[in-house]
Write an enzyme that holds these catalytic residues in place. Structure first.
Site, PDB file in Angstrom:
ATOM      1  N   LYS A 215      55.338  38.254  41.477  1.00 50.24           N
ATOM      2  CA  LYS A 215      55.248  39.151  42.625  1.00 50.24           C
ATOM      3  C   LYS A 215      54.932  38.333  43.872  1.00 50.24           C
ATOM      4  O   LYS A 215      53.814  37.862  44.042  1.00 50.24           O
ATOM      5  CB  LYS A 215      54.167  40.212  42.434  1.00 50.24           C
ATOM      6  CG  LYS A 215      54.235  41.324  43.485  1.00 50.24           C
ATOM      7  CD  LYS A 215      53.010  42.197  43.501  1.00 50.24           C
ATOM      8  CE  LYS A 215      51.922  41.635  44.361  1.00 50.24           C
ATOM      9  NZ  LYS A 215      52.291  41.561  45.811  1.00 50.24           N
ATOM     10  N   GLY A 267      45.196  33.452  46.094  1.00 52.61           N
ATOM     11  CA  GLY A 267      44.932  34.392  47.171  1.00 52.61           C
ATOM     12  C   GLY A 267      43.463  34.417  47.521  1.00 52.61           C
ATOM     13  O   GLY A 267      42.741  33.415  47.362  1.00 52.61           O
ATOM     14  N   SER A 268      42.995  35.561  47.963  1.00 57.77           N
ATOM     15  CA  SER A 268      41.621  35.677  48.452  1.00 57.77           C
ATOM     16  C   SER A 268      40.617  35.749  47.312  1.00 57.77           C
ATOM     17  O   SER A 268      40.934  36.187  46.202  1.00 57.77           O
ATOM     18  CB  SER A 268      41.480  36.926  49.325  1.00 57.77           C
ATOM     19  OG  SER A 268      41.530  38.095  48.526  1.00 57.77           O
ATOM     20  N   THR A 269      39.390  35.349  47.614  1.00 57.54           N
ATOM     21  CA  THR A 269      38.322  35.377  46.613  1.00 57.54           C
ATOM     22  C   THR A 269      38.009  36.801  46.183  1.00 57.54           C
ATOM     23  O   THR A 269      37.757  37.058  44.997  1.00 57.54           O
ATOM     24  CB  THR A 269      37.064  34.696  47.177  1.00 57.54           C
ATOM     25  OG1 THR A 269      37.351  33.302  47.394  1.00 57.54           O
ATOM     26  CG2 THR A 269      35.899  34.799  46.214  1.00 57.54           C
ATOM     27  N   GLU A 270      38.048  37.732  47.105  1.00 59.61           N
ATOM     28  CA  GLU A 270      37.718  39.116  46.757  1.00 59.61           C
ATOM     29  C   GLU A 270      38.723  39.691  45.762  1.00 59.61           C
ATOM     30  O   GLU A 270      38.352  40.374  44.809  1.00 59.61           O
ATOM     31  CB  GLU A 270      37.649  39.979  48.022  1.00 59.61           C
ATOM     32  CG  GLU A 270      36.448  39.683  48.898  1.00 59.61           C
ATOM     33  CD  GLU A 270      35.134  39.693  48.121  1.00 59.61           C
ATOM     34  OE1 GLU A 270      34.874  40.679  47.400  1.00 59.61           O
ATOM     35  OE2 GLU A 270      34.377  38.711  48.220  1.00 59.61           O
ATOM     36  N   GLY A 272      40.496  37.881  43.728  1.00 57.52           N
ATOM     37  CA  GLY A 272      40.244  37.127  42.506  1.00 57.52           C
ATOM     38  C   GLY A 272      39.123  37.733  41.676  1.00 57.52           C
ATOM     39  O   GLY A 272      39.222  37.821  40.447  1.00 57.52           O
ATOM     40  N   GLU A 289      43.279  30.436  42.013  1.00 54.78           N
ATOM     41  CA  GLU A 289      43.133  29.467  43.102  1.00 54.78           C
ATOM     42  C   GLU A 289      42.879  30.283  44.350  1.00 54.78           C
ATOM     43  O   GLU A 289      43.764  30.969  44.862  1.00 54.78           O
ATOM     44  CB  GLU A 289      44.404  28.618  43.222  1.00 54.78           C
ATOM     45  CG  GLU A 289      44.201  27.367  44.073  1.00 54.78           C
ATOM     46  CD  GLU A 289      44.581  27.572  45.524  1.00 54.78           C
ATOM     47  OE1 GLU A 289      43.654  27.814  46.329  1.00 54.78           O
ATOM     48  OE2 GLU A 289      45.768  27.513  45.843  1.00 54.78           O
ATOM     49  N   CYS A 323      44.433  27.124  51.999  1.00 50.40           N
ATOM     50  CA  CYS A 323      43.144  27.291  51.300  1.00 50.40           C
ATOM     51  C   CYS A 323      42.298  26.031  51.359  1.00 50.40           C
ATOM     52  O   CYS A 323      41.073  26.098  51.400  1.00 50.40           O
ATOM     53  CB  CYS A 323      43.387  27.678  49.842  1.00 50.40           C
ATOM     54  SG  CYS A 323      44.165  29.281  49.627  1.00 50.40           S
ATOM     55  N   GLU A 419      35.644  31.666  55.397  1.00 43.92           N
ATOM     56  CA  GLU A 419      36.997  31.160  55.586  1.00 43.92           C
ATOM     57  C   GLU A 419      37.682  31.932  56.701  1.00 43.92           C
ATOM     58  O   GLU A 419      37.837  33.152  56.633  1.00 43.92           O
ATOM     59  CB  GLU A 419      37.792  31.290  54.289  1.00 43.92           C
ATOM     60  CG  GLU A 419      39.167  30.674  54.355  1.00 43.92           C
ATOM     61  CD  GLU A 419      39.923  30.777  53.040  1.00 43.92           C
ATOM     62  OE1 GLU A 419      40.629  29.824  52.687  1.00 43.92           O
ATOM     63  OE2 GLU A 419      39.793  31.822  52.367  1.00 43.92           O
TER      64      GLU A 419
END
Length: 845
Positions: A215, A267-270, A272, A289, A323, A419
């Site tokens: 995706k 993508g973003s930590t949230e 993840g 990542e 990143c 970030e």
């Protein structure tokens, strides 16, 4: 429809991202500041023809066919705002169709000969190379990044990944004979490197025999659609790669489907964290990542002009939407003013313009929402009293933001801690290397870092001390398919690239395929899980009887906790009974550990971890040999204890003790043989992967089979790799672990390296999973425990190693080996340039 060959341009392979511009002499600086550039646009005719060949509209690519269902949304160019094409948003029914297609294709693809899979990947690499110019233009139009960056970095590196993994596919059976493919892989990629992230994920998945549902990000899908056309031209079997054009909500559905064996996300930590909670307990492999806030440390011994160039590449490459962007500048105090002035002069020469202009340094950010986010952060800095420097003008039309330097900030500022994901550099000063390392590690992220100095010893000491997955010495943004990439802490876990990246798409052959069932009841009980129950009273005295028939009670020997190398009374002063195998005899009691006991143990482990991790591997191996030696002396005693608790019989108990001693020998032997390797990259220099300790690992060994051997099999690899451990032994058979206290005391193991907390497994596991100063959690127990540990570990992105099936601990295949060593290690890749000048200034590839 036009063939790809008819619209493709020739291939070019320049090696440098930016020309080297020395700031050492005023005449050159003046020349650059006064020089003007005429337009040099890339021809986009072939790209327009390819878009028109699809009638400007795309959909999902499933089973080798384009399917256009669902409402359409525009693909717009960030540089101009122009609508390039339209894409159908794939409905859930198409995701179901894609997973079915991949599941069916896996039956054939996974059984192909290694050479056949290698040939397919080689064909993809050749066709990507052949159409590299077309890919570059499409990516530049769709993403808004400079054509030069895509042409010289992104596309060549994507090609390199398919060539590299074609090689792995050929030799996989010889090099990884104990492993097998996972199955169906859901891959979710971001908008900042659409083609490159696609290659990083698809190439290793296919090489190892898996099938993929990809995706792409909603705003940058065109290079994935072009890649689908290239797959058709390359002859890849239908269904091996399927592409769905869903919205962000589809990411959750891709994870929840019971036919998916692995999720790979960038993508973003949230997001993840959300994905980690969704896969909790289900036996779905996950690699993440995520975000970063990477420091760039500049010592007074650095080549300052080279450091400026490396810094420009580190933070302004791809408009800072990277990143691993070097967004935190740390400069030694005695050169701070001089270096900042050099940076300002360099920023004044940067050119911002349209993405297809070949002579610009920066182009557009992805969209207006991202530009607003960047601007919001800069305004926060201004509000905090920071100094903002923005010398460069931006085009009026399009989504641009100028290169920005922010100084006079404090360590707790949001600009330093969060970030920004844009072309914003935040600068601070430091006095000593110790302070630089502490500032660098003062972050919840740990993706990458850079260090600039001509002193090799200082460079290596800094590289090994900064907690990040990738370290660049005198350079930044060097990547290669042969070197792993990934982070520590809230930058995620897992690696992409190198041999370490292959493990993310394979499992040991003995492990069954398929998801575990996390029932509604388990989910409903989650809030109350780990709160503990009332400790029962003993039903009979321990032992009894004295000399001459006197009925005297035995002297109480209730073991305490083992924390910091000493025995400590449990905080709650409750005990749990340990019964014989027939349930009739009370063998003893152990302390019921609570949250405070775990807290004390974690504190002791954190105190011990730095020193233990830096000890020579040879020294760690000797201590493990000593533990084995002292356990051997008391083999009969431990055998008797095992028989009493489990009723396994003297012979089986003796075998378990002997295998425990052997396992200690195994990991003692591995101690100085698992340090890492030198990678064969295209980089002119040395790229080395170092297997570092994770840090503090919390363990719950709730195995009811082989309680001594399972305990040893978990703690030994973690300790020998330099970690400090807090471990809860088997709740039902804990005495075999408490009997080890004296063995540990006589084996020279430093206090705090191994801490043992007895009690209810769920209570200790919950506390370890939620503790902010625990770096990883291992849980071997039931499905409910696995679910709750992984769910709670997502709060700060802890690594987890969970197992709900009973292992055959006596088997070397299941009970020992590299799997445990990998889980006990963090792989750090360090890039060091070679040559008369150690500067690796600007090249991204």
């Amino acid at each position: 429809m036009l063939s790809l060959r008819s619209v493709s341009s020739s291939l070019s392979f320049p090696l440098r991202l930016l020309p080297r511009r020395s700031l050492s002499t005023p005449p050159i600086t003046t020349l650059f500041s006064r020089m003007s550039y005429g337009p040099a646009p890339e021809d986009d005719t072939a790209a327009r023809q390819w878009l028109q060949s699809h009638e400007g509209t795309f959909g999902a690519f499933i089973d080798g066919q384009w399917i256009k269902e669902g409402p359409t949304v525009p693909n717009t160019s960030p540089s101009t705002g122009e609508t390039l094409s339209k894409t159908h948003q794939s409905p859930p029914s198409l995701l179901d169709l894609a997973i079915s297609s991949s599941s069916k294709a896996f039956e054939t693809w996974s059984t192909l000969s290694p050479h056949a899979r290698s040939r397919h990947l080689y064909s993809i690499a050749r066709n990507l190379q052949k159409h590299s110019r077309l890919l570059s233009v499409i990516e530049s139009l769709d993403n808004g990044k400079p054509i030069r960056e895509v042409r010289d970095s992104d596309v060549p590196l994507a090609v390199r990944h398919f060539y590299y993994h074609a090689g792995w596919a050929q030799i996989l059976n010889e090099e990884m004979r104990d492993y097998k493919p996972l199955g169906v892989i859901s891959q979710i990629i971001p908008w900042n490197f659409p083609l490159l992230m696609l290659a990083w994920k698809i190439a290793p998945a296919l090489a190892t025999g898996n099938c993929v549902i990809l995706k792409p990000a909603p705003s940058t899908r065109l290079s994935a659609f072009l890649f689908a056309d290239i797959l058709k031209e390359s002859g890849l079997p239908d269904g091996v790669v399927n592409i769905v054009s869903g919205d962000n909500d589809m990411a959750g559905k891709m994870v929840e489907d019971g036919r998916v064996d692995k999720v790979a996300f960038t993508g973003s930590t949230e997001v993840g964290k959300m994905l980690q909670r969704k896969v909790a307990g289900r036996n779905v492999k996950l690699s993440l990542e995520l975000g970063g806030k990477s420091p760039v440390i500049v010592y007074d011994s650095a080549d300052l002009d080279g450091a400026v160039e490396g810094l420009v590449n580190g933070i302004f490459y791809n408009q800072g939407q990277v990143c691993c962007a070097g967004s935190r500048l740390l400069v030694q105090e005695n050169i701070y003013d001089k270096f900042i002035e050099k940076v300002k002069r360099r920023l004044a020469t940067l050119r911002v313009g349209g993405s297809l202009e070949k002579n610009i340094d920066m182009a557009a950010v992805i969209d207006e929402a991202q530009r607003s986010r960047i601007e919001e952060f800069v305004e926060i800095g201004r509000g905090e009293g920071a100094d903002v420097y923005q010398p460069t003008e931006c085009p009026e039309e399009g989504c641009y933001y100028p290169p920005t330097l922010i100084t006079n900030v404090h360590s707790t500022s949001r600009l330093v801690q969060e970030e920004i994901f844009g072309p914003v550099l935040v600068a601070q000063s430091f006095r000593t290397p110790n302070e630089a390392i502490k500032l660098a590690n003062n972050s919840r992220y740990g993706l990458s870092a850079g260090v600039w100095t001509e002193q090799l010893g200082l460079a290596l000491e800094t590289a090994l001390s900064v907690k990040a997955g990738v370290l660049w010495v005198n350079g930044h943004n060097n990547f290669d398919a042969a070197a792993g990439f990934g982070g520590y802490k809230e930058s995620g876990f897992g690696r992409e690239g190198g041999k370490e990246g292959l493990y993310e798409y394979m499992k040991l052959k003995w492990k069954p395929r398929g998801q575990k069932a996390v029932t509604d009841e388990i989910v409903a009980r989650s809030d109350s899980w780990g709160k503990g129950s009332a400790a029962p009273l003993p039903s009979a005295p321990v032992g009894g009887g004295g000399e001459s028939g006197d009925l005297l009670p035995a002297v109480d020997r209730t073991p305490k906790m083992y924390i910091g190398g000493a025995q400590k009374r449990p905080d709650g002063n409750y005990v749990l009974p340990v019964m014989s195998s027939d349930g009739k005899t009370l063998l003893g009691q152990v302390g019921a550990g609570n949250r405070k006991d775990v807290r004390d143990a974690v504190q002791a482990a954190n105190k011990a971890a730095p020193g233990w991790g830096k000890r020579a591997a040879y020294n760690r191996s000797q201590i493990l040999f000593y533990i084995a030696e002292n356990l051997s002396v008391r083999r009969k005693e431990f055998g008797q204890r095992l028989d009493d608790m489990t009723g396994c019989g003297a012979e089986e108990a003796s075998k378990e003790v002997e295998e425990s001693i052997s396992r200690l020998f195994t990991y003692a032997s591995y101690a100085d043989k698992y340090g890492g390797s030198v990678q064969e990259t295209a980089f002119y220099g040395v790229t080395t992967s170092v297997n570092e300790p994770v840090g503090v690992i919390g363990m719950v060994c709730d195995s009811h089979d082989r309680p001594l051997l399972s305990f040893i099999s978990m703690i030994a690899p973690a300790i020998v790799r330099g970690n400090a451990v807090v471990v809860a032994p088997s709740e039902k058979f804990p005495l075999v672990a408490t009997d080890l206290y004296q063995v540990l005391d006589t084996s020279d193991l430093p206090g705090g390296v191994l801490n043992i907390v007895t009690g209810e497994s769920s209570v200790i596991a919950k506390t370890l999973a939620e503790h902010q100063h625990v770096d990883g959690v291992w849980y071997f127990g039931d499905v409910e425990g696995c679910y709750n540990v992984q769910k709670r570990a997502a709060n700060n992105m802890k690594r987890t190693f969970v197992c709900s099936e009973e292992r055959d601990w006596m088997s070397k295949e299941e009970g020992e080996g590299e799997e445990f060593l990998r889980e006990a290690s963090e792989v750090k890749n360090i890039w060091m340039p070679m040559g008369e000048s150690m500067s690796g200034a600007g090249a991204a590839y």
